[in-house]
Design a protein around this motif. Structure first.
Motif, PDB file in Angstrom:
ATOM      1  N   ARG A 531      20.352  54.199  33.073  1.00  0.00           N
ATOM      2  CA  ARG A 531      20.511  55.092  31.828  1.00  0.00           C
ATOM      3  C   ARG A 531      20.106  56.402  31.865  1.00  0.00           C
ATOM      4  O   ARG A 531      19.498  56.695  33.344  1.00  0.00           O
ATOM      5  N   LEU A 532      20.351  57.412  31.140  1.00  0.00           N
ATOM      6  CA  LEU A 532      19.863  58.830  31.406  1.00  0.00           C
ATOM      7  C   LEU A 532      18.599  59.017  31.895  1.00  0.00           C
ATOM      8  O   LEU A 532      18.221  60.119  32.342  1.00  0.00           O
ATOM      9  N   ASP A 533      17.566  58.192  31.341  1.00  0.00           N
ATOM     10  CA  ASP A 533      16.293  58.304  31.378  1.00  0.00           C
ATOM     11  C   ASP A 533      15.616  57.550  32.772  1.00  0.00           C
ATOM     12  O   ASP A 533      14.650  57.371  32.858  1.00  0.00           O
ATOM     13  N   GLU A 534      16.952  56.897  33.648  1.00  0.00           N
ATOM     14  CA  GLU A 534      16.293  56.375  34.872  1.00  0.00           C
ATOM     15  C   GLU A 534      16.027  55.087  34.634  1.00  0.00           C
ATOM     16  O   GLU A 534      15.281  54.288  35.523  1.00  0.00           O
ATOM     17  N   VAL A 535      16.317  54.506  33.429  1.00  0.00           N
ATOM     18  CA  VAL A 535      15.981  52.840  33.132  1.00  0.00           C
ATOM     19  C   VAL A 535      17.129  52.158  33.383  1.00  0.00           C
ATOM     20  O   VAL A 535      18.280  52.590  33.227  1.00  0.00           O
ATOM     21  N   VAL A 536      16.867  50.887  34.179  1.00  0.00           N
ATOM     22  CA  VAL A 536      18.151  49.990  34.527  1.00  0.00           C
ATOM     23  C   VAL A 536      18.272  49.463  33.516  1.00  0.00           C
ATOM     24  O   VAL A 536      17.663  48.694  32.865  1.00  0.00           O
ATOM     25  N   ILE A 537      19.844  49.191  33.355  1.00  0.00           N
ATOM     26  CA  ILE A 537      20.317  48.664  32.159  1.00  0.00           C
ATOM     27  C   ILE A 537      21.427  47.418  32.618  1.00  0.00           C
ATOM     28  O   ILE A 537      22.325  47.896  33.599  1.00  0.00           O
ATOM     29  N   GLU A 538      21.490  46.283  32.124  1.00  0.00           N
ATOM     30  CA  GLU A 538      22.417  45.218  32.696  1.00  0.00           C
ATOM     31  C   GLU A 538      23.995  45.917  31.638  1.00  0.00           C
ATOM     32  O   GLU A 538      23.948  46.024  30.604  1.00  0.00           O
ATOM     33  N   LEU A 539      24.984  45.447  32.787  1.00  0.00           N
ATOM     34  CA  LEU A 539      26.243  45.709  31.980  1.00  0.00           C
ATOM     35  C   LEU A 539      26.915  44.335  32.076  1.00  0.00           C
ATOM     36  O   LEU A 539      26.909  43.685  33.164  1.00  0.00           O
TER      37      LEU A 539
END
Length: 570
Positions: A531-539
């Motif tokens: 994410r834009l804040d460098e948090v990893v998100i699952e797709l």
């Protein structure tokens, strides 16, 4: 040609909601997309005083285009706004500042004309009738007789917010409902089956596409890339982290240059953040801030759920831009400055914070009292965040804007707790920076031609490599450079072999030598993204890809293995 001074305008560009919706729904060859980006907006007083009619010619140092005009009361006089797209990019100079062209604050001249409006075919020679034949095919089904499947916490793979609270209803292979999505995100999901590339294609000697087996397309791609002396791998921003990691390995094996769309958007911000340390913040933390500053961005058009998910009416919102956008109308303190004068305002704020008096009556087009009022608000905030956009990165000051603003953030931390977040346009452009930085030490524009990674913004960045003719083949994935890069860079790109891996038709795919179809990440393929804040998100995968369509990771692993075999065998 002589133009009167009153015909000189400052040209700015940016994203719009209608641009995003039409692009995702019907693609860049549709009349809806053309109508959303091939239009020039001007202040009505300018239109009246110059006697402008229904269309004008816009002239820059790179050439000219003819567009219909529309009134826009949000624009200050002397400014012309054209949405981001191939029309505006055709008159943007390819000269860059640390790798980024000047998409904002460009001097142009305008005049009345009787010429026909510029068409997409006037900008680009498509060289073949097969483009539109393939470009209109769909692969969605109605799903009659199939139960509806409901999926929660689905991540939207459009912008850098990567919102993961969507609820999707699927019937067969059709997405029939999207809850919690913005208008652009909804358009992407429900229209995912449109404008698809459905089989591997190779351009024949007559310039037309022919369908081939997957292995034939892969082998031809391997041949082009291994025979190239200095290939370019470009895009990366609309694919998952796992695919990006493979592409970094591929660049090492090929001795290629690898660059993402960051070099033509938030490259200066990424560089600034790597040199000046400011407190980190996540989007969830934004819910606790009391003051939000949005500078050079219009999230109500491009990052729509920033407000509904993270910024509420209890926060003090300050919006700073060169025109009175929808975001400024929503803010508590709306500040319109003159184009290209951001750095002047930032430096003045810093001086006032340090106790200096500003003797000028105006700064960046603002009354000095307004500047002092702004400083008071910033100084009295307990916790704040700056959201910044390309209004800061794409002007002539570019990197200097970012350095000054980051220093301002550091100084404001003497009074409260302040952070900064760039509003990233692609859902995983942040991932390209993080993964490249971890693998090479550099966040974008990395060149492996010497055997070790190097980065020289303005030299190893994609626009510069293409403009200077320094690459001899291109692998494009996760972007559409023909639609988004300046004219000279595009002209040189079209002179070299192009391999495009994409799930949907783009301008670049239509002009490529090899096209390999892929499933759409976040819809037909899973993975992770930053994410834009460098948090990893699952797709999540919500529907199965069409038969014989593979995901990016599988295609790239095979391509990497085949290239290693070819090089080892050689």
């Amino acid at each position: 040609m002589y133009f009167h001074e009153r015909h000189r305008f400052i040209l700015i560009t940016g994203r719009t909601r209608s641009q995003g919706v039409s692009m995702e729904a019907l693609g860049k060859f549709s009349s809806e997309y053309r109508d959303s980006v091939a239009v020039a907006y001007l202040n009505p007083i300018d239109i009246q005083e110059l006697g402008l009619r229904y269309k004008i010619k816009i002239i820059s140092s790179e050439g000219s285009i003819v567009l219909p005009i529309k009134e826009d009361y949000s624009l200050p006089r002397g400014i012309i706004f054209i949405p981001m797209g191939p029309w505006i990019n055709s008159i943007i100079p390819s000269k860059t500042s640390i790798g980024i062209p000047q998409f904002k604050s460009l001097e142009v001249y305008i005049e009345n004309t009787d010429e026909n409006p510029t068409q997409l075919s006037d900008l680009i020679n498509f060289n073949g009738e097969t483009l539109f034949q393939y470009g209109v095919r769909n692969n969605g089904s109605t799903g009659d007789g199939v139960n509806v499947k409901r999926l929660s916490h689905v991540t939207c793979s459009f912008c850098g917010l990567a919102c993961n609270d969507l609820v999707i209803e699927v019937k067969g292979d059709s997405i029939v409902s999207v809850v919690n999505g913005c208008s652009i995100g909804v358009s992407k999901f429900v229209n995912y089956h449109r404008n698809r590339i459905l089989s591997p294609l190779i351009r024949d000697y007559n310039g037309s596409f022919i369908e081939v087996d997957f292995d034939v397309a892969i082998e031809r791609a391997v041949e082009i890339l291994t025979n190239a002396k200095h290939p370019l791998i470009y895009g990366l921003s609309n694919i998952c982290n796992e695919a990006i990691e493979i592409l970094v390995e591929l660049a090492k094996v090929l001795g290629a240059a690898i660059d993402s769309t960051a070099s033509v958007c938030h490259g200066p911000t990424v560089l600034g953040l790597s040199h000046i340390d400011v407190p980190r913040i996540t989007l969830e933390d934004v819910k606790d801030v009391d003051t939000v500053v949005i500078w050079g961005a219009n999230p109500l058009e491009a990052h729509i759920k920033l407000f509904t998910s993270y910024i509420n009416s209890k926060k003090r919102i300050i919006a700073i831009d060169v025109r009175y956008t929808e975001t400024l109308r929503y803010s508590h303190m709306a500040i319109v400055i003159r184009p290209g004068r951001d750095i002047e305002l930032i430096r003045s704020i810093r001086l006032i914070l340090k106790g200096f008096e500003i003797e000028d009556k105006e700064v960046a087009g603002l009354p000095i009292d307004t500047v002092y009022s702004l400083v008071d608000v910033l100084r009295n905030a307990k916790r704040g965040v700056f959201f910044i956009g390309m209004g800061l990165t794409m002007t002539r000051a570019s990197f200097a804007n970012i350095v000054e603003l980051l220093n301002l953030v550091k100084e404001l931390n003497r009074y409260g707790k302040w952070s900064l977040l760039p509003l990233r346009g692609r859902y995983n452009v942040t991932g390209t920076n993080v993964i490249l930085r971890e693998a090479t030490g550099y966040p974008f524009g990395v060149d492996f031609s010497s055997g070790i990674p190097s980065m020289f913004p303005g030299v190893t960045t994609a626009v510069d490599l293409l403009t200077n003719g320094n690459v001899d083949a291109a692998l494009i994935i996760g972007s559409d450079p023909v639609a988004h890069l300046p004219k000279k860079a595009v002209e040189n790109l079209l002179r070299i072999p192009i391999i495009t891996i994409d799930g949907r038709w783009s301008l670049t795919a239509s002009l490529s030598d090899i096209v390999i179809p892929t499933g759409i990440t976040g819809i037909e393929c899973g993975g992770t993204a930053y994410r834009l804040d460098e948090v990893v998100i699952e797709l999540k995968k919500v529907v199965d890809p069409q038969k014989d369509i593979r995901c990016d990771v599988e295609i790239l692993r095979l391509l990497l293995d085949r290239i290693r075999e070819r090089k080892h065998g050689g």
